[in-house]
Design an enzyme around this catalytic site. Sequence first.
Site, PDB file in Angstrom:
ATOM      1  N   GLY A  10       0.820  -1.220   0.000  1.00 35.06           N
ATOM      2  CA  GLY A  10       0.000   0.000   0.000  1.00 35.06           C
ATOM      3  C   GLY A  10       0.847   1.261   0.000  1.00 35.06           C
ATOM      4  N   TYR A  11       0.163   2.384   0.157  1.00 39.09           N
ATOM      5  CA  TYR A  11       0.832   3.697   0.048  1.00 39.09           C
ATOM      6  C   TYR A  11       1.943   3.855   1.096  1.00 39.09           C
ATOM      7  CZ  TYR A  11       1.183   8.821   0.597  1.00 39.09           C
ATOM      8  OH  TYR A  11       1.630  10.112   0.732  1.00 39.09           O
ATOM      9  N   LYS A  83      -9.304   1.907   4.725  1.00 39.30           N
ATOM     10  CA  LYS A  83      -9.054   3.210   5.368  1.00 39.30           C
ATOM     11  C   LYS A  83     -10.008   4.332   4.978  1.00 39.30           C
ATOM     12  CE  LYS A  83      -5.824   4.714   1.824  1.00 39.30           C
ATOM     13  NZ  LYS A  83      -4.617   5.405   1.444  1.00 39.30           N
ATOM     14  N   SER A 123      -4.129   5.987  13.831  1.00 38.91           N
ATOM     15  CA  SER A 123      -4.460   7.211  13.104  1.00 38.91           C
ATOM     16  C   SER A 123      -4.875   8.297  14.084  1.00 38.91           C
ATOM     17  CB  SER A 123      -5.630   6.901  12.175  1.00 38.91           C
ATOM     18  OG  SER A 123      -6.209   8.085  11.693  1.00 38.91           O
ATOM     19  N   TYR A 147     -14.575   3.407  10.804  1.00 39.49           N
ATOM     20  CA  TYR A 147     -13.131   3.253  10.570  1.00 39.49           C
ATOM     21  C   TYR A 147     -12.348   3.633  11.828  1.00 39.49           C
ATOM     22  CZ  TYR A 147      -8.434   4.645   9.145  1.00 39.49           C
ATOM     23  OH  TYR A 147      -7.068   4.813   9.090  1.00 39.49           O
ATOM     24  N   LYS A 151      -9.693   1.436  14.634  1.00 39.61           N
ATOM     25  CA  LYS A 151      -8.357   1.807  15.136  1.00 39.61           C
ATOM     26  C   LYS A 151      -8.354   1.867  16.661  1.00 39.61           C
ATOM     27  CE  LYS A 151      -6.350   2.073  11.173  1.00 39.61           C
ATOM     28  NZ  LYS A 151      -5.404   1.025  10.793  1.00 39.61           N
ATOM     29  N   ASN A 197      -9.037  12.391   0.026  1.00 40.64           N
ATOM     30  CA  ASN A 197      -8.076  13.222   0.757  1.00 40.64           C
ATOM     31  C   ASN A 197      -7.617  14.409  -0.092  1.00 40.64           C
ATOM     32  OD1 ASN A 197      -7.007  10.168   2.016  1.00 40.64           O
ATOM     33  ND2 ASN A 197      -7.837  11.774   3.313  1.00 40.64           N
ATOM     34  N   ASP A 292     -15.929  16.803   9.545  1.00 42.48           N
ATOM     35  CA  ASP A 292     -14.619  17.468   9.557  1.00 42.48           C
ATOM     36  C   ASP A 292     -14.470  18.363  10.790  1.00 42.48           C
ATOM     37  OD1 ASP A 292     -13.588  16.366   7.292  1.00 42.48           O
ATOM     38  OD2 ASP A 292     -13.803  18.147   6.031  1.00 42.48           O
TER      39      ASP A 292
HETATM   40  P1  NAD Z   1      -3.392   1.557   1.587  1.00 45.20           P
HETATM   41  O1  NAD Z   1      -4.790   1.163   1.313  1.00 45.20           O
HETATM   42  O2  NAD Z   1      -2.621   2.211   0.515  1.00 45.20           O
HETATM   43  O3  NAD Z   1      -2.558   0.274   2.072  1.00 45.20           O
HETATM   44  C1  NAD Z   1      -3.131  -0.780   2.802  1.00 45.20           C
HETATM   45  C2  NAD Z   1      -2.637  -2.082   2.187  1.00 45.20           C
HETATM   46  O4  NAD Z   1      -3.197  -3.169   2.924  1.00 45.20           O
HETATM   47  C3  NAD Z   1      -3.090  -2.258   0.730  1.00 45.20           C
HETATM   48  O5  NAD Z   1      -1.998  -2.691  -0.056  1.00 45.20           O
HETATM   49  C4  NAD Z   1      -4.170  -3.352   0.795  1.00 45.20           C
HETATM   50  O6  NAD Z   1      -4.194  -4.132  -0.363  1.00 45.20           O
HETATM   51  C5  NAD Z   1      -3.720  -4.125   2.031  1.00 45.20           C
HETATM   52  N1  NAD Z   1      -4.803  -4.816   2.742  1.00 45.20           N
HETATM   53  C6  NAD Z   1      -5.973  -4.309   3.176  1.00 45.20           C
HETATM   54  N2  NAD Z   1      -6.692  -5.256   3.809  1.00 45.20           N
HETATM   55  C7  NAD Z   1      -5.941  -6.394   3.780  1.00 45.20           C
HETATM   56  C8  NAD Z   1      -6.139  -7.699   4.258  1.00 45.20           C
HETATM   57  N3  NAD Z   1      -7.268  -8.067   4.865  1.00 45.20           N
HETATM   58  N4  NAD Z   1      -5.157  -8.614   4.066  1.00 45.20           N
HETATM   59  C9  NAD Z   1      -4.013  -8.282   3.429  1.00 45.20           C
HETATM   60  N5  NAD Z   1      -3.781  -7.051   2.942  1.00 45.20           N
HETATM   61  C10 NAD Z   1      -4.741  -6.117   3.115  1.00 45.20           C
HETATM   62  O7  NAD Z   1      -3.406   2.466   2.902  1.00 45.20           O
HETATM   63  P2  NAD Z   1      -2.264   3.372   3.525  1.00 45.20           P
HETATM   64  O8  NAD Z   1      -2.606   4.782   3.287  1.00 45.20           O
HETATM   65  O9  NAD Z   1      -0.940   2.873   3.122  1.00 45.20           O
HETATM   66  O10 NAD Z   1      -2.511   3.092   5.065  1.00 45.20           O
HETATM   67  C11 NAD Z   1      -1.756   2.132   5.778  1.00 45.20           C
HETATM   68  C12 NAD Z   1      -2.268   2.063   7.200  1.00 45.20           C
HETATM   69  O11 NAD Z   1      -2.185   3.355   7.798  1.00 45.20           O
HETATM   70  C13 NAD Z   1      -3.727   1.636   7.333  1.00 45.20           C
HETATM   71  O12 NAD Z   1      -3.845   0.822   8.476  1.00 45.20           O
HETATM   72  C14 NAD Z   1      -4.456   2.950   7.533  1.00 45.20           C
HETATM   73  O13 NAD Z   1      -5.643   2.763   8.264  1.00 45.20           O
HETATM   74  C15 NAD Z   1      -3.441   3.741   8.326  1.00 45.20           C
HETATM   75  N6  NAD Z   1      -3.581   5.204   8.196  1.00 45.20           N
HETATM   76  C16 NAD Z   1      -3.587   5.770   6.937  1.00 45.20           C
HETATM   77  C17 NAD Z   1      -3.749   7.150   6.817  1.00 45.20           C
HETATM   78  C18 NAD Z   1      -3.806   7.808   5.461  1.00 45.20           C
HETATM   79  O14 NAD Z   1      -4.347   8.909   5.353  1.00 45.20           O
HETATM   80  N7  NAD Z   1      -3.246   7.210   4.403  1.00 45.20           N
HETATM   81  C19 NAD Z   1      -3.876   7.955   7.973  1.00 45.20           C
HETATM   82  C20 NAD Z   1      -3.824   7.354   9.220  1.00 45.20           C
HETATM   83  C21 NAD Z   1      -3.675   5.957   9.317  1.00 45.20           C
HETATM   84  N1  UFG Z   2     -10.594  18.922   1.924  1.00 41.32           N
HETATM   85  C1  UFG Z   2     -11.197  19.739   0.989  1.00 41.32           C
HETATM   86  N2  UFG Z   2     -11.510  19.207  -0.220  1.00 41.32           N
HETATM   87  C2  UFG Z   2     -11.261  17.909  -0.545  1.00 41.32           C
HETATM   88  C3  UFG Z   2     -10.643  17.084   0.421  1.00 41.32           C
HETATM   89  C4  UFG Z   2     -10.338  17.614   1.648  1.00 41.32           C
HETATM   90  O1  UFG Z   2     -11.442  20.912   1.248  1.00 41.32           O
HETATM   91  O2  UFG Z   2     -11.591  17.480  -1.668  1.00 41.32           O
HETATM   92  C5  UFG Z   2     -10.205  19.488   3.224  1.00 41.32           C
HETATM   93  C6  UFG Z   2     -10.906  18.862   4.415  1.00 41.32           C
HETATM   94  O3  UFG Z   2     -12.124  19.511   4.658  1.00 41.32           O
HETATM   95  C7  UFG Z   2      -9.873  19.056   5.516  1.00 41.32           C
HETATM   96  C8  UFG Z   2      -8.542  18.968   4.779  1.00 41.32           C
HETATM   97  O4  UFG Z   2      -8.824  19.226   3.422  1.00 41.32           O
HETATM   98  O5  UFG Z   2      -9.976  20.347   6.065  1.00 41.32           O
HETATM   99  C9  UFG Z   2      -7.884  17.591   4.894  1.00 41.32           C
HETATM  100  O6  UFG Z   2      -8.815  16.598   4.500  1.00 41.32           O
HETATM  101  P1  UFG Z   2      -8.379  15.081   4.251  1.00 41.32           P
HETATM  102  O7  UFG Z   2      -9.588  14.352   3.792  1.00 41.32           O
HETATM  103  O8  UFG Z   2      -7.180  15.031   3.380  1.00 41.32           O
HETATM  104  O9  UFG Z   2      -7.888  14.591   5.682  1.00 41.32           O
HETATM  105  P2  UFG Z   2      -8.694  14.443   7.052  1.00 41.32           P
HETATM  106  O10 UFG Z   2      -7.915  15.174   8.087  1.00 41.32           O
HETATM  107  O11 UFG Z   2     -10.112  14.774   6.907  1.00 41.32           O
HETATM  108  O12 UFG Z   2      -8.608  12.868   7.309  1.00 41.32           O
HETATM  109  C10 UFG Z   2      -7.391  12.119   7.126  1.00 41.32           C
HETATM  110  C11 UFG Z   2      -7.746  10.667   6.781  1.00 41.32           C
HETATM  111  C12 UFG Z   2      -8.431  10.014   7.943  1.00 41.32           C
HETATM  112  C13 UFG Z   2      -7.558  10.132   9.151  1.00 41.32           C
HETATM  113  C14 UFG Z   2      -7.220  11.583   9.435  1.00 41.32           C
HETATM  114  C15 UFG Z   2      -6.249  11.691  10.571  1.00 41.32           C
HETATM  115  O13 UFG Z   2      -8.591  10.624   5.663  1.00 41.32           O
HETATM  116  O14 UFG Z   2      -8.606   8.650   7.679  1.00 41.32           O
HETATM  117  O15 UFG Z   2      -6.614  12.177   8.277  1.00 41.32           O
HETATM  118  O16 UFG Z   2      -5.135  10.907  10.305  1.00 41.32           O
HETATM  119  F1  UFG Z   2      -8.212   9.627  10.206  1.00 41.32           F
END
Ligand code: NAD
Ligand code: UFG
Length: 335
Positions: A10-11, A83, A123, A147, A151, A197, A292
Amino acid sequence: MKVLVCGGAGYIGSHTCVTLLEHGHDVVIFDNFSNSSQVVVDRIGELSGASVRFVRGDVRDQDALETLLADGVDAVIHFAALKDVSGSCQQPLVYFENNIVGTIALLHAMQSAGVKNLVFSSSATVYGEPEAVPITESAPLRATNPYGLTKLVMEQVIGELCKTDPEFSAILLRYFNPAGAHPSGHIGEDPNGAPSNLLPYVAQVAVGLRDRLDIFGNDYPTRDGTGVRDYIHVMDLADAHVKALQKLGQGGCVTLNLGAGRGHSVLEVVSAFECASGRRVPYQFVARRHGDVAEAWADPSRAEKILGWHAQYNLRRMCEDAWRWQSGHPNGYRS
Ligand code: NAD
Ligand code: UFG
């Protein structure tokens, strides 16, 4: 160390795997590709110049995990989760099943195989609507969507496991707003469908895939009326995971905020992205997005104290790296 990286394609996982391999760790990626693909695994190998072992599988498959863990694994980094906040509101059971049942299967498998070191992706969502900023790890916790509940529940489950087994060592990392891409531009964030996002949405507007950004609210009590968040470069997150691995093995559960410790408004992000890309990012103000908060940013001092970690990269750099990835791969891993 030999590290099993669940969700490593993943990312955040892919960037962390490249950094782990560069530090000489032996990496096994375990992923079901529900939100990633083989291309990512290939790029991890190319970027690191190291051999990567990949096993396709689901973290709910306890037997598969037990087999892998029994092969001399020292630690697990657990990224695998669904996520999408709005997806979790539409299909809460799918999220509970994947994120909670999946993590419990992993913990069972670790226990059976005697692997007692875990880094868990949590998160900032666990803070819900913060009462004060910057947010410390001792701030009140609340889930405002399914979600977030997954967590919060898993943090508590892992905490209890550490209490009952003093040899079990866990580090719970609460990411704020991950952004940016690998400086090579070869791996990055590849959202499925329209990004929810901010940064990936802005990047898609800049590259011409979308007409304009909708800014959700300009009447927040912030410096310019738009929402303020703590954006943290994905390479900084990768570095924190490598440092966290070194702190495992002492038993107990440690929770750490991973953020830059400063907030940027939506308009500041737009402006930084325009500078980094040389492109205009048209936008319009629309109504606030349900759920938000006005502002959220971390107090990352505990991560500095415990891991010796702090963010190295600023917003400008996040935008430059995100742009290199987006402009080189307008359709993500499909281009
Ligand atoms: P992502 O979706 O890019 O990566 C998650 C990876 O896990 C993917 O490759 C997916 O294929 C794999 N996956 C999901 N469910 C699975 C399962 N049951 N078995 C095996 N593989 C599985 O997400 P990310 O942005 O890289 O996030 C990674 C972690 O960080 C997640 O736990 C997410 O909740 C957490 N997180 C992400 C953000 C964000 O904004 N990206 C913020 C806070 C926390
Ligand atoms: N926003 C916009 N337009 C968009 C997308 C976002 O104006 O198209 C604004 C939102 O209102 C917020 C800011 O940009 O003010 C950031 O928004 P994101 O959706 O990028 O991020 P959030 O803080 O809302 O949420 C993210 C993840 C959640 C995680 C949280 C804290 O999506 O899963 O960060 O880690 F829980």
